[in-house]
Scaffold this motif. Structure first.
Motif, PDB file in Angstrom:
ATOM      1  N   THR A   1       0.859  -1.180   0.000  1.00 14.79           N
ATOM      2  CA  THR A   1       0.000   0.000   0.000  1.00 14.79           C
ATOM      3  C   THR A   1       0.895   1.229   0.000  1.00 14.79           C
ATOM      4  OG1 THR A   1      -1.671  -1.170   1.282  1.00 14.79           O
ATOM      5  CG2 THR A   1      -1.839   1.229   1.207  1.00 14.79           C
TER       6      THR A   1
ATOM      7  N   TYR B   1       0.913   5.413  -0.317  1.00 16.38           N
ATOM      8  CA  TYR B   1       0.096   6.608  -0.219  1.00 16.38           C
ATOM      9  C   TYR B   1       0.615   7.658  -1.201  1.00 16.38           C
ATOM     10  CZ  TYR B   1      -1.153   4.029   3.924  1.00 16.38           C
ATOM     11  OH  TYR B   1      -1.549   3.028   4.774  1.00 16.38           O
TER      12      TYR B   1
ATOM     13  N   GLY C   1       4.192   4.335   2.968  1.00 14.43           N
ATOM     14  CA  GLY C   1       3.231   3.244   2.900  1.00 14.43           C
ATOM     15  C   GLY C   1       3.540   2.110   3.840  1.00 14.43           C
TER      16      GLY C   1
END
Length: 121
Positions: free
Chosen positions: A70, A72, A77
């Motif tokens: 993930t 950002y 992340g």
């Protein structure tokens, strides 16, 4: 660009499978590590997924492993790994979470001292 990995969170290894323990040991090695390269996190996750696939083959009776990246918008992340199971929520059995931050600037000690004394670089 440099990526700094910290902190690494692992859930207790008590009751974890051998596969879970090995994944957690691998993840712990990233704590407080800086890695250079534009696509460092992607390359690392690909390698982690390869390891997870090998461990899934070595331990076929357990759940398959899912590793998610993930990122950002600011470039920071988290990398998360957990066993895929219908028996419980994915958040209940996380193997690890590795948080990371992009380092926008690096400087020498001498450069930092210039700034610390009120100067500019």
């Amino acid at each position: 660009m440099t990526t700094f990995f910290h902190p690494v969170q692992t859930i207790s290894t008590t009751g974890k499978s051998e596969k879970g323990k090995r994944l957690q040991e691998m993840a712990q090695q990233f704590d407080c590590m800086a890695v250079e390269g534009e696509n460092a996190t992607t390359a690392i996750v690909v390698a982690m997924r390869d390891l997870a696939a090998r461990l899934d083959e070595e331990h076929p009776s357990g759940s398959r492993t899912y590793i998610e990246l993930t990122e950002y918008p600011n470039g920071n992340g988290v990398i998360t790994a957990w066993p895929v199971s219908e028996q419980c929520s994915i958040h209940e059995r996380v193997y690890f979470r590795i948080y990371f931050n992009r380092i926008a600037r690096e400087m020498s000690v001498d450069q930092a001292k210039v700034i610390a004394k009120g100067g500019e670089i």
